[in-house]
Design a protein around this motif. Structure first.
Motif, mmCIF file in Angstrom:
data_model
loop_
_atom_site.group_PDB
_atom_site.id
_atom_site.type_symbol
_atom_site.label_atom_id
_atom_site.label_comp_id
_atom_site.label_asym_id
_atom_site.label_seq_id
_atom_site.Cartn_x
_atom_site.Cartn_y
_atom_site.Cartn_z
ATOM 1 N N ALA A 1 23.835 31.658 -18.065
ATOM 2 C CA ALA A 1 25.043 32.337 -18.524
ATOM 3 C C ALA A 1 26.279 31.865 -17.771
ATOM 4 O O ALA A 1 27.384 31.858 -18.316
ATOM 5 C CB ALA A 1 24.876 33.850 -18.388
ATOM 6 N N LEU A 2 26.102 31.462 -16.528
ATOM 7 C CA LEU A 2 27.234 30.980 -15.740
ATOM 8 C C LEU A 2 27.926 29.785 -16.387
ATOM 9 O O LEU A 2 29.136 29.613 -16.253
ATOM 10 C CB LEU A 2 26.766 30.591 -14.336
ATOM 11 C CG LEU A 2 26.585 31.701 -13.313
ATOM 12 C CD1 LEU A 2 25.915 31.156 -12.069
ATOM 13 C CD2 LEU A 2 27.926 32.329 -12.959
ATOM 14 N N SER A 3 27.163 28.963 -17.081
ATOM 15 C CA SER A 3 27.757 27.776 -17.698
ATOM 16 C C SER A 3 28.771 28.158 -18.765
ATOM 17 O O SER A 3 29.877 27.608 -18.822
ATOM 18 C CB SER A 3 26.663 26.890 -18.296
ATOM 19 O OG SER A 3 25.969 27.568 -19.343
ATOM 20 N N VAL B 1 37.980 27.047 -7.605
ATOM 21 C CA VAL B 1 38.196 25.639 -7.947
ATOM 22 C C VAL B 1 39.201 25.515 -9.090
ATOM 23 O O VAL B 1 40.138 24.700 -9.043
ATOM 24 C CB VAL B 1 36.861 24.974 -8.322
ATOM 25 C CG1 VAL B 1 37.099 23.562 -8.876
ATOM 26 C CG2 VAL B 1 35.927 24.920 -7.117
ATOM 27 N N LEU B 2 39.036 26.336 -10.127
ATOM 28 C CA LEU B 2 39.933 26.259 -11.271
ATOM 29 C C LEU B 2 41.357 26.638 -10.892
ATOM 30 O O LEU B 2 42.320 26.032 -11.370
ATOM 31 C CB LEU B 2 39.415 27.178 -12.382
ATOM 32 C CG LEU B 2 38.072 26.777 -13.000
ATOM 33 C CD1 LEU B 2 37.584 27.855 -13.960
ATOM 34 C CD2 LEU B 2 38.166 25.441 -13.717
ATOM 35 N N LEU C 1 31.038 18.663 -14.973
ATOM 36 C CA LEU C 1 30.917 18.118 -13.616
ATOM 37 C C LEU C 1 30.833 19.235 -12.579
ATOM 38 O O LEU C 1 30.007 19.193 -11.663
ATOM 39 C CB LEU C 1 32.102 17.205 -13.321
ATOM 40 C CG LEU C 1 32.229 15.953 -14.193
ATOM 41 C CD1 LEU C 1 33.499 15.182 -13.851
ATOM 42 C CD2 LEU C 1 31.007 15.058 -14.022
ATOM 43 N N LEU C 2 31.680 20.262 -12.715
ATOM 44 C CA LEU C 2 31.677 21.364 -11.759
ATOM 45 C C LEU C 2 30.358 22.120 -11.800
ATOM 46 O O LEU C 2 29.789 22.456 -10.750
ATOM 47 C CB LEU C 2 32.845 22.305 -12.049
ATOM 48 C CG LEU C 2 32.913 23.582 -11.198
ATOM 49 C CD1 LEU C 2 32.950 23.254 -9.714
ATOM 50 C CD2 LEU C 2 34.130 24.421 -11.597
ATOM 51 N N TYR C 3 29.857 22.391 -12.994
ATOM 52 C CA TYR C 3 28.597 23.126 -13.116
ATOM 53 C C TYR C 3 27.438 22.315 -12.547
ATOM 54 O O TYR C 3 26.542 22.866 -11.896
ATOM 55 C CB TYR C 3 28.349 23.464 -14.585
ATOM 56 C CG TYR C 3 27.152 24.352 -14.822
ATOM 57 C CD1 TYR C 3 27.058 25.598 -14.225
ATOM 58 C CD2 TYR C 3 26.115 23.945 -15.661
ATOM 59 C CE1 TYR C 3 25.968 26.422 -14.446
ATOM 60 C CE2 TYR C 3 25.031 24.762 -15.895
ATOM 61 C CZ TYR C 3 24.959 25.994 -15.285
ATOM 62 O OH TYR C 3 23.874 26.799 -15.507
ATOM 63 N N ALA C 4 27.456 20.991 -12.770
ATOM 64 C CA ALA C 4 26.400 20.143 -12.215
ATOM 65 C C ALA C 4 26.418 20.184 -10.692
ATOM 66 O O ALA C 4 25.369 20.266 -10.037
ATOM 67 C CB ALA C 4 26.567 18.707 -12.713
ATOM 68 N N VAL C 5 27.599 20.141 -10.104
ATOM 69 C CA VAL C 5 27.713 20.222 -8.650
ATOM 70 C C VAL C 5 27.219 21.577 -8.155
ATOM 71 O O VAL C 5 26.498 21.673 -7.147
ATOM 72 C CB VAL C 5 29.162 19.975 -8.209
ATOM 73 C CG1 VAL C 5 29.337 20.277 -6.724
ATOM 74 C CG2 VAL C 5 29.569 18.537 -8.506
ATOM 75 N N GLN C 6 27.574 22.632 -8.864
ATOM 76 C CA GLN C 6 27.127 23.964 -8.465
ATOM 77 C C GLN C 6 25.609 24.095 -8.537
ATOM 78 O O GLN C 6 24.989 24.695 -7.650
ATOM 79 C CB GLN C 6 27.779 25.028 -9.350
ATOM 80 C CG GLN C 6 29.232 25.289 -9.026
ATOM 81 C CD GLN C 6 29.743 26.527 -9.727
ATOM 82 O OE1 GLN C 6 29.708 26.623 -10.945
ATOM 83 N NE2 GLN C 6 30.235 27.482 -8.944
ATOM 84 N N LEU C 7 25.011 23.550 -9.581
ATOM 85 C CA LEU C 7 23.553 23.610 -9.695
ATOM 86 C C LEU C 7 22.885 22.872 -8.540
ATOM 87 O O LEU C 7 21.914 23.361 -7.958
ATOM 88 C CB LEU C 7 23.111 23.011 -11.033
ATOM 89 C CG LEU C 7 23.400 23.827 -12.291
ATOM 90 C CD1 LEU C 7 22.928 23.061 -13.524
ATOM 91 C CD2 LEU C 7 22.729 25.193 -12.240
#
Length: 425
Positions: free
Chosen positions: A19-21, A327-328, A354-360
Motif C-alpha cells: 500500500a505504501l507504493s 524527501v518529496l 526510484l524512491l520506493y525501490a530505495v526504501q524497499l
C-alpha cells in the motif's frame, strides 16, 4: 550471544508495504504542483495526461482504502496483544492515538498539509467506541457510511454540472503562480503556505472521513472473523475474489479518471469521486487478493524473497510514510531545489519508482538489524509508556497465519475472550 529469533512474514505487513507504493504515488503528484495529478496544466504532454489518467483509474484512493482497512485490522490485533500482556487496552489505545496525532500534526505543518495521520487518530477513537459491534453490524455501518458519502458527492456533483459553467485553468493561473512562488521560497514561506493550506486540507479530510472510517470498520470486521487466518492460503478463494471484484473496480476507476483527467471537464470531478467511494474498495480488495495469490505457490507455500522485502517495509510503514514526505518536500519545496510545478507527471512517477525501490532495499536491510523503525519505536514507546525492548529478528521463513485456530472443526472459536473480538456469525 544467542542468534536473533526468527520473525514470521505476515500477510498484513506485506499488504501494508504494498500500500505504501500507491500512497507514495498520489502524495508525490499532489506535492509536485497544482495540476500534476491531473496530467499538468495547459500545454502538457500527451504522455503526462495519459499517465495521470491511469493513476486516477488504478491508484488514487485505492491504496488509501487498503491502508485504512489494515489499520482497522491491526486495531483488533493490538487489543489481543494487550490482553496477552495483561495490560488494559484503553490507556494503551489512547496513548497511541495521542502519539499518532502529534506526529500527524508535525507532519502536516512541516512537510505536507494533506496529512491523514491526524484524521486516523481522531477516527481511531470512534473505532474504539464501535469495537463491541459484531461482524455484520460493522459491515452494515461501513456500507451505510459509504452510501451516504457517495450520495452527498453525487448530488452536489450533479448540481455543479447542471448549474455551473466549465472553469478553465487560466482563471486559476494568478493564484497558482503565487502559491508556486511561496512553495519555492525560503523555509518561512513554505511553513506559512502549509499553515494557510491546513484549513482546506482538514476540510477535505473531514469530507472523506466516512470512507476512512468505513475501511477501518471493514478491517475490524475482517479481524473479528479471522479472515487472514482462514483465507490467507486459500488460493481458490483469493482467485475467485480477485476476479469478481476486478471488473467493478476497474470500471469505477475508469469513470473517475474520465471525470478528473478527461475527456469530461472539471465540473464532473465530484461525480467521479462518488463513483470512487463506491468502487475503490472493490479494486483495493482485488489488488490485495491478487498480490497474495502471486506470492502463494500452488502448494500453499509463500515466496519469502519478495514477501520478505514487502513485509519489512510494512513493519516500518510509518517511518517510510514520513520519509517519503520528507524527501518529496525537500525536492519540490524551498527546503531543496524547489521543483514545485516544474516536473511533469511522468517524471514524478519515475522518481516514485526510484524512491520506493530505495526504501524497499533500506527497509529490508534495516529489518535484519532492528525490530522497529524510528517512528515505530517512538509510537511504541508512547503506547506502552516505556522504552521498547527486544532483540532484532531476521526474516527466515514465511508464516502467514500468526494464530492457529483452537479447533479444526470450528476455526472461528479461536478469538480470545475479552478483547472485543467476536467470532464470525
Amino acid at each position: 550471544m544467542s542468534p536473533p529469533r526468527a520473525r514470521r512474514i505476515d500477510e498484513l505487513d506485506v499488504l501494508r508495504g504494498f500500500a505504501l507504493s500507491g500512497i507514495l504515488v498520489v502524495n508525490a503528484l499532489l506535492m509536485a504542483g497544482p495540476y500534476t495529478v491531473f496530467g499538468g496544466g495547459p500545454g502538457s504532454s500527451g504522455a503526462d495526461r495519459v499517465a495521470a489518467w491511469a493513476v486516477t483509474a488504478l491508484v488514487t484512493a485505492k491504496f488509501y482504502v487498503l491502508f485504512s482497512f489494515l489499520f482497522g485490522y491491526s486495531f483488533a490485533l493490538q487489543a489481543r496483544s494487550a490482553r496477552r500482556a495483561g495490560a488494559a487496552f484503553a490507556p494503551r489505545h489512547l496513548r497511541r492515538t495521542a502519539g499518532l496525532f502529534v506526529l500527524g500534526a508535525a507532519h502536516a505543518v512541516l512537510l505536507y498539509p494533506g496529512d491523514v495521520l491526524t484524521t486516523y487518530a481522531v477516527l481511531a477513537l470512534v473505532l474504539y467506541g464501535l469495537r463491541g459491534l459484531g461482524v455484520r453490524a460493522l459491515l452494515r455501518v461501513a456500507a451505510a457510511l459509504l452510501l451516504l458519502l457517495a450520495a452527498l458527492l453525487l448530488g452536489y456533483g450533479l448540481l455543479t454540472v447542471a448549474l455551473t459553467e466549465p472553469v478553465t485553468a487560466a482563471s486559476y493561473a494568478p493564484g497558482d503562480a503565487a502559491r508556486a512562488a511561496a512553495y519555492r521560497g525560503e523555509t518561512s514561506s513554505v511553513l506559512g503556505t502549509h499553515l494557510r493550506d491546513l484549513p482546506a486540507a482538514l476540510g477535505t479530510d473531514l469530507l472523506y472521513a466516512p470512507a476512512m472510517l468505513a475501511a477501518f470498520l471493514g478491517g475490524l470486521a475482517a479481524a473479528k472473523s479471522r479472515l487472514a487466518e482462514r483465507r490467507g492460503r486459500d488460493r481458490a478463494w483469493l482467485r475467485r475474489t480477485a476476479l469478481r471484484l476486478l471488473p467493478p473496480g476497474l470500471g469505477g476507476g475508469a469513470v473517475a479518471a474520465c471525470c478528473a483527467s478527461g475527456p469530461l471537464d472539471g465540473r464532473w470531478f465530484l461525480v467521479g469521486q462518488a463513483v470512487t467511494v463506491l468502487t475503490a474498495p472493490a479494486l483495493a480488495t482485488s489488488y490485495a487478493c491478487g498480490l497474495l495469490l502471486l506470492l502463494t505457490g500452488r502448494t500453499g507455500t509463500r515466496r519469502p524473497a519478495v514477501a520478505g522485502v514487502l513485509a519489512a517495509a510494512g513493519r516500518m510503514a510509518l517511518t517510510h510514510y514520513l520519509t517519503q514526505s520528507l524527501v518529496l518536500a525537500c525536492v519540490f519545496s524551498g527546503y531543496g531545489p524547489g521543483l514545485y510545478d516544474r516536473a511533469g507527471t511522468v517524471t514524478v512517477l519515475i522518481g516514485c519508482v526510484l524512491l520506493y525501490a530505495v526504501q524497499l532495499a533500506l527497509g529490508a536491510r534495516l529489518s535484519t538489524r532492528t525490530r522497529y523503525g524510528p517512528a515505530e519505536w517512538v509510537l511504541r514507546a508512547v503506547t506502552s509508556a516505556r522504552r521498547p525492548e527486544g532483540r532484532p529478528r531476521t526474516v527466515t521463513r514465511p508464516a502467514w497465519t500468526a494464530a492457529r485456530p483452537a479447533s479444526r472443526s470450528d476455526p472461528r472459536r479461536s478469538a480470545e475472550p475479552g478483547d472485543g473480538v467476536r467470532p464470525a456469525p
